[in-house]
Scaffold this motif. Structure first.
Motif, PDB file in Angstrom:
ATOM      1  N   ALA A   7      42.408  13.653  18.878  1.00  0.00           N
ATOM      2  CA  ALA A   7      42.515  14.922  18.164  1.00  0.00           C
ATOM      3  C   ALA A   7      42.971  14.668  16.736  1.00  0.00           C
ATOM      4  CB  ALA A   7      43.520  15.824  18.884  1.00  0.00           C
ATOM      5  N   HIS A   8      42.661  15.605  15.857  1.00  0.00           N
ATOM      6  CA  HIS A   8      43.088  15.507  14.462  1.00  0.00           C
ATOM      7  C   HIS A   8      44.599  15.737  14.364  1.00  0.00           C
ATOM      8  CE1 HIS A   8      39.062  15.159  12.839  1.00  0.00           C
ATOM      9  NE2 HIS A   8      38.678  16.154  13.616  1.00  0.00           N
ATOM     10  N   PRO A   9      45.222  15.361  13.244  1.00  0.00           N
ATOM     11  CA  PRO A   9      46.671  15.530  13.102  1.00  0.00           C
ATOM     12  C   PRO A   9      47.120  16.966  13.343  1.00  0.00           C
ATOM     13  CG  PRO A   9      45.811  14.168  11.326  1.00  0.00           C
ATOM     14  CD  PRO A   9      44.623  14.690  12.067  1.00  0.00           C
ATOM     15  N   ILE A 206      46.047  12.376  19.243  1.00  0.00           N
ATOM     16  CA  ILE A 206      46.259  12.322  20.688  1.00  0.00           C
ATOM     17  C   ILE A 206      45.002  11.735  21.321  1.00  0.00           C
ATOM     18  CG2 ILE A 206      46.586  13.662  22.804  1.00  0.00           C
ATOM     19  CD1 ILE A 206      48.169  15.678  21.179  1.00  0.00           C
ATOM     20  N   ASP A 207      45.168  10.715  22.102  1.00  0.00           N
ATOM     21  CA  ASP A 207      44.064  10.085  22.825  1.00  0.00           C
ATOM     22  C   ASP A 207      44.142  10.562  24.272  1.00  0.00           C
ATOM     23  OD1 ASP A 207      42.371   8.383  24.223  1.00  0.00           O
ATOM     24  OD2 ASP A 207      42.757   6.676  22.909  1.00  0.00           O
ATOM     25  N   ARG A 208      43.300  11.535  24.613  1.00  0.00           N
ATOM     26  CA  ARG A 208      43.367  12.166  25.928  1.00  0.00           C
ATOM     27  C   ARG A 208      42.897  11.236  27.038  1.00  0.00           C
ATOM     28  NH1 ARG A 208      43.580  17.993  25.283  1.00  0.00           N
ATOM     29  NH2 ARG A 208      43.560  18.533  23.080  1.00  0.00           N
ATOM     30  N   GLU A 209      41.968  10.339  26.721  1.00  0.00           N
ATOM     31  CA  GLU A 209      41.450   9.449  27.759  1.00  0.00           C
ATOM     32  C   GLU A 209      42.465   8.386  28.150  1.00  0.00           C
ATOM     33  OE1 GLU A 209      37.694   6.398  28.528  1.00  0.00           O
ATOM     34  OE2 GLU A 209      37.521   8.021  27.064  1.00  0.00           O
ATOM     35  N   ASN A 210      43.138   7.817  27.161  1.00  0.00           N
ATOM     36  CA  ASN A 210      44.111   6.765  27.425  1.00  0.00           C
ATOM     37  C   ASN A 210      45.535   7.301  27.576  1.00  0.00           C
ATOM     38  OD1 ASN A 210      42.324   4.458  27.305  1.00  0.00           O
ATOM     39  ND2 ASN A 210      42.112   4.915  25.118  1.00  0.00           N
ATOM     40  N   LEU A 211      45.697   8.618  27.391  1.00  0.00           N
ATOM     41  CA  LEU A 211      46.990   9.296  27.548  1.00  0.00           C
ATOM     42  C   LEU A 211      48.080   8.670  26.676  1.00  0.00           C
ATOM     43  CD1 LEU A 211      47.137  10.165  31.365  1.00  0.00           C
ATOM     44  CD2 LEU A 211      46.771  11.715  29.437  1.00  0.00           C
ATOM     45  N   GLU A 227      54.713  21.131  21.239  1.00  0.00           N
ATOM     46  CA  GLU A 227      53.335  20.975  20.790  1.00  0.00           C
ATOM     47  C   GLU A 227      52.472  20.272  21.836  1.00  0.00           C
ATOM     48  OE1 GLU A 227      52.176  22.446  18.131  1.00  0.00           O
ATOM     49  OE2 GLU A 227      54.189  23.206  17.726  1.00  0.00           O
ATOM     50  N   LEU A 228      53.032  19.261  22.492  1.00  0.00           N
ATOM     51  CA  LEU A 228      52.277  18.606  23.562  1.00  0.00           C
ATOM     52  C   LEU A 228      52.036  19.576  24.717  1.00  0.00           C
ATOM     53  CD1 LEU A 228      53.906  15.043  23.757  1.00  0.00           C
ATOM     54  CD2 LEU A 228      51.659  15.624  22.835  1.00  0.00           C
ATOM     55  N   GLY A 229      53.047  20.397  25.001  1.00  0.00           N
ATOM     56  CA  GLY A 229      52.922  21.355  26.094  1.00  0.00           C
ATOM     57  C   GLY A 229      51.794  22.344  25.870  1.00  0.00           C
ATOM     58  N   LYS A 230      51.560  22.737  24.614  1.00  0.00           N
ATOM     59  CA  LYS A 230      50.470  23.651  24.307  1.00  0.00           C
ATOM     60  C   LYS A 230      49.122  23.051  24.703  1.00  0.00           C
ATOM     61  CE  LYS A 230      52.767  25.771  20.302  1.00  0.00           C
ATOM     62  NZ  LYS A 230      52.741  25.897  18.825  1.00  0.00           N
ATOM     63  N   LEU A 231      49.053  21.719  24.685  1.00  0.00           N
ATOM     64  CA  LEU A 231      47.809  21.021  25.005  1.00  0.00           C
ATOM     65  C   LEU A 231      47.776  20.535  26.446  1.00  0.00           C
ATOM     66  CD1 LEU A 231      47.597  18.902  21.720  1.00  0.00           C
ATOM     67  CD2 LEU A 231      46.377  21.033  22.231  1.00  0.00           C
ATOM     68  N   GLY A 232      48.861  20.833  27.192  1.00  0.00           N
ATOM     69  CA  GLY A 232      48.895  20.456  28.598  1.00  0.00           C
ATOM     70  C   GLY A 232      49.498  19.095  28.879  1.00  0.00           C
ATOM     71  N   TYR A 233      50.317  18.586  27.940  1.00  0.00           N
ATOM     72  CA  TYR A 233      50.884  17.244  28.117  1.00  0.00           C
ATOM     73  C   TYR A 233      52.399  17.257  27.919  1.00  0.00           C
ATOM     74  CZ  TYR A 233      46.018  15.783  27.619  1.00  0.00           C
ATOM     75  OH  TYR A 233      44.666  15.640  27.793  1.00  0.00           O
ATOM     76  N   THR A 234      53.027  16.151  28.270  1.00  0.00           N
ATOM     77  CA  THR A 234      54.462  15.944  28.061  1.00  0.00           C
ATOM     78  C   THR A 234      54.729  14.456  27.933  1.00  0.00           C
ATOM     79  OG1 THR A 234      56.683  16.286  28.997  1.00  0.00           O
ATOM     80  CG2 THR A 234      54.912  15.855  30.557  1.00  0.00           C
ATOM     81  N   THR A 235      55.790  14.098  27.225  1.00  0.00           N
ATOM     82  CA  THR A 235      56.262  12.706  27.263  1.00  0.00           C
ATOM     83  C   THR A 235      57.186  12.507  28.451  1.00  0.00           C
ATOM     84  OG1 THR A 235      58.260  13.084  25.920  1.00  0.00           O
ATOM     85  CG2 THR A 235      56.208  12.588  24.738  1.00  0.00           C
ATOM     86  N   GLY A 236      57.842  13.592  28.879  1.00  0.00           N
ATOM     87  CA  GLY A 236      58.816  13.505  29.959  1.00  0.00           C
ATOM     88  C   GLY A 236      60.144  12.926  29.525  1.00  0.00           C
ATOM     89  N   HIS A 237      60.279  12.627  28.214  1.00  0.00           N
ATOM     90  CA  HIS A 237      61.526  12.030  27.727  1.00  0.00           C
ATOM     91  C   HIS A 237      62.472  13.158  27.312  1.00  0.00           C
ATOM     92  CE1 HIS A 237      63.962   8.726  26.279  1.00  0.00           C
ATOM     93  NE2 HIS A 237      64.176   9.400  25.161  1.00  0.00           N
ATOM     94  N   GLU A 238      63.576  13.297  28.027  1.00  0.00           N
ATOM     95  CA  GLU A 238      64.478  14.418  27.803  1.00  0.00           C
ATOM     96  C   GLU A 238      65.932  13.959  27.804  1.00  0.00           C
ATOM     97  OE1 GLU A 238      65.240  18.057  30.549  1.00  0.00           O
ATOM     98  OE2 GLU A 238      63.437  18.523  29.385  1.00  0.00           O
ATOM     99  N   PRO A 239      66.381  13.339  26.706  1.00  0.00           N
ATOM    100  CA  PRO A 239      67.814  13.025  26.605  1.00  0.00           C
ATOM    101  C   PRO A 239      68.619  14.307  26.418  1.00  0.00           C
ATOM    102  CG  PRO A 239      66.694  12.543  24.541  1.00  0.00           C
ATOM    103  CD  PRO A 239      65.618  12.925  25.525  1.00  0.00           C
TER     104      PRO A 239
END
Length: 598
Positions: A7-9, A206-211, A227-239
């Motif tokens: 995806a673009h920036p 964002i590289d959707r194929e390689n995640l 922003e990732l959540g809007k696209l259906g993704y997460t890093t899962g990193h939550e300090p």
């Protein structure tokens, strides 16, 4: 040519403005509109947490006042201590930087400031020493100028100028460090530039194929996840600090998040990192999941704490948002049984996204943050208390609570719940419900605000953490509590707290997170010095019990006296060799990890 898979920036609207003081406290933790406040009501004084940012916002906390009086001998209804206001231009030394150098910075086209407030805000993190100094006196040294680069190329130009002119650069991200990492060395005579990465906050692709996703280092955790959540993704990193801490800061400190069991620590999430050093840019030349190509230089950057260069871009793994997210909790009759249960869960590799165990004192502390119940809730709470203490036979002064967070497919979550709650019975535990688990998990984000309230009433408090092998976990907790209690009595401190929770589990051990605080109202000595003495005693005991000096807070300046013991003389030499190669003039003179005069 743009890769069609990427995806673009994404231009990110940051939750934190460039002028941080507009939204955040300049001399404390978190948002300006979020704090504990005393209100007078018809029924007498009550304490509230202001604002609606957190679940406990604008509700009465009826047990807080009594707890503060009983445990810390603090009457919160009395007038709080006054603190210093926003610093004026004449409170600190004028910038130690020439007009010529400022002109050269200006010629780069990069915004900069020499205003005192801008410099002070970027001269500190969130350690007790730093916040106490801000509220009661001056910091010893502050940057001479603040710069706000907007991309990797601008950072490169700043570092090249600093190297040529022999100017110190200290990277500044979210400002949440509790290790003194961004403090300016008091003895530094060269001009110091605070390089604020907050304007470098784009998701570049964002590289959707390689995640995987490539992000600029200044992006703040909550912005990245939104922003990732809007696209259906997460890093899962939550300090605990993810509302304010930055991606670059996570890499620089080898951070860990509450959901590392599913998503991994930052070193597990990191694919590639770009860092600008005084010798040039260090990065891998290909983006692959793993390669056998000598030592992994990502691990030189991880944990470097600003001492080797400026992290500008990070390629990080992402995952699809989980379809199911569910909280849970378990009550155990004793802390030691809870640890044994956690060890068995880790042995079987059954860990959910998050599994955390509070000791009895921290469990009681959590109860003071419960809102005032209505009549029905009072009846329910009374039944729960009767069930736990009378029918189950748990002793209120020994029982403890575990919070759980499950994430994944519906069927996987359901199966994991069944296994964990079934296993808990073998260790005397039973489920305490989803609501308690969610509440316990979310309170993590509020606890840091209590320190700011405490400082107004002659109470200093700080957290510290360690990782330890399983077979030494319970004894380490007992020993640390014992030596701290003995030291408090020797000093003459009569009201203090030392409690803990087990926050993360591994195959070979776990993480223990302590809270230490005391009332210094009757002690003449500097309370920060006393706290340092207590924490030093605790850390010496931690090392004697086989624990580490840090699991995820890093070393900084506060813990560097134990760095050599942790990595050996050869390890220190190896680090300094990398430092000399990448930073021959020591322009990244943070003095973190070791005293880095080369």
């Amino acid at each position: 040519m743009t890769d069609p898979k990427r995806a673009h920036p994404i231009i990110v609207k940051s939750a934190i403005p460039k002028n941080r003081e507009e939204l955040l406290k300049w001399n404390g933790w978190g948002y300006k509109d979020s704090k504990f406040e005393i209100k007078l009501t018809d029924d007498g004084p009550e304490i509230y947490f202001s604002g609606k940012r957190y679940p406990i916002g604008e509700v009465s906390l009826p047990h807080f006042l009594e707890w503060a009086q009983d445990i810390l001998d603090v009457d919160l209804t009395k007038k709080p201590k006054e603190t210093r206001g926003i610093p004026s231009e004449d409170q600190y030394q004028k910038p130690n930087i020439t007009t010529e150098i400022l002109y050269k910075i200006s010629s780069l086209g990069i915004p900069y400031s020499i205003k005192v407030l801008d410099r002070v805000i970027r001269a500190h993190g969130q350690s007790l020493h730093e916040i106490y100094s801000l509220q009661n006196s001056n910091l010893e040294r502050i940057p001479d100028v603040v710069v706000w680069p907007s991309c990797h190329e601008e950072v490169t130009r700043i570092v090249e100028l600093a190297h040529f002119e022999n100017i110190v650069v200290i990277p500044f991200g979210g400002g949440t460090a509790v290790s003194g990492a961004v403090e300016c060395p008091a003895e530094e005579t060269r001009p110091i530039v605070a390089l604020d990465t907050s304007q470098m906050n784009r998701i570049l692709w964002i590289d959707r194929e390689n995640l995987v996703a490539c992000c600029e280092s200044g992006i703040v955790g909550q912005d990245l996840e939104r922003e990732l959540g809007k696209l259906g993704y997460t890093t899962g990193h939550e300090p605990d600090s993810y509302e304010f801490s930055s991606l670059g800061g996570w890499v620089a400190t080898r951070a860990s998040g509450m959901k590392k069991n599913v998503y991994g620590n930052i070193e597990d999430l990191l694919v590639q990192v770009k860092i600008v050093t005084a010798k040039g840019v260090l990065q891998k030349n290909c983006q692959v999941p793993r390669m056998s190509c000598g030592p992994d230089f990502n691990h030189i950057v991880l944990g470097s704490e600003g001492s080797l260069g400026v992290i500008t871009e990070v390629v990080i793994k992402i995952r699809p948002l989980p379809k199911c997210k569910k909280y849970g909790s378990i009550v155990f009759p004793a802390f030691e049984l809870g640890i044994k249960y956690m060890r068995e869960v880790a042995r079987r590799k059954w860990q959910p996204a998050s599994i955390r165990l509070m000791d009895n004192d921290q469990f009681k502390f959590g109860l003071i943050l419960k809102p005032k119940p209505n009549r029905f809730e009072s009846l329910v709470d009374g039944f729960k208390k009767f069930y736990v203490t009378k029918l189950k036979g748990f002793e209120p002064d020994h029982m403890c609570v575990m919070t759980l967070l499950f994430e994944g497919e519906d069927s996987d979550v359901s199966a994991n719940e069944k296994k964990l709650y079934g296993l808990a019975k073998e260790f005397g535990g039973f489920s305490a419900g989803e609501k308690n688990g969610e509440r316990g998990y979310m309170l993590t984000f509020v606890i840091a605000y209590i320190r700011d309230l405490a400082l107004l009433y002659n109470v200093v408090a700080e957290s510290f953490e360690t990782s330890v092998p399983w077979d030494r976990a319970a004894s380490l907790v007992r020993n640390v509590k014992h030596v701290v209690s003995e030291e408090c009595r020797a000093i003459g401190i009569t009201h203090f707290l030392i409690n803990c929770r087990v926050t993360q589990t591994y195959d070979a051990g776990c993480v223990i997170y302590f809270y230490l605080g005391f009332n210094h109202g009757r002690i003449a000595e500097d309370p920060v010095v006393i706290h340092s003495r207590l924490e030093t005693r605790a850390r010496e005991e931690i090392l004697a019990c086989g624990g580490s000096i840090s699991h995820h807070h890093g070393v900084g300046k506060l813990r560097k006296k134990w760095y050599q013991r942790s990595v050996s003389d050869v390890g220190v030499g190896l680090y300094l060799a990398a430092k000399r190669e990448l930073d021959p003039k020591n322009i990244f003179a943070t003095n973190n990890l070791v005293q880095s005069k080369l």
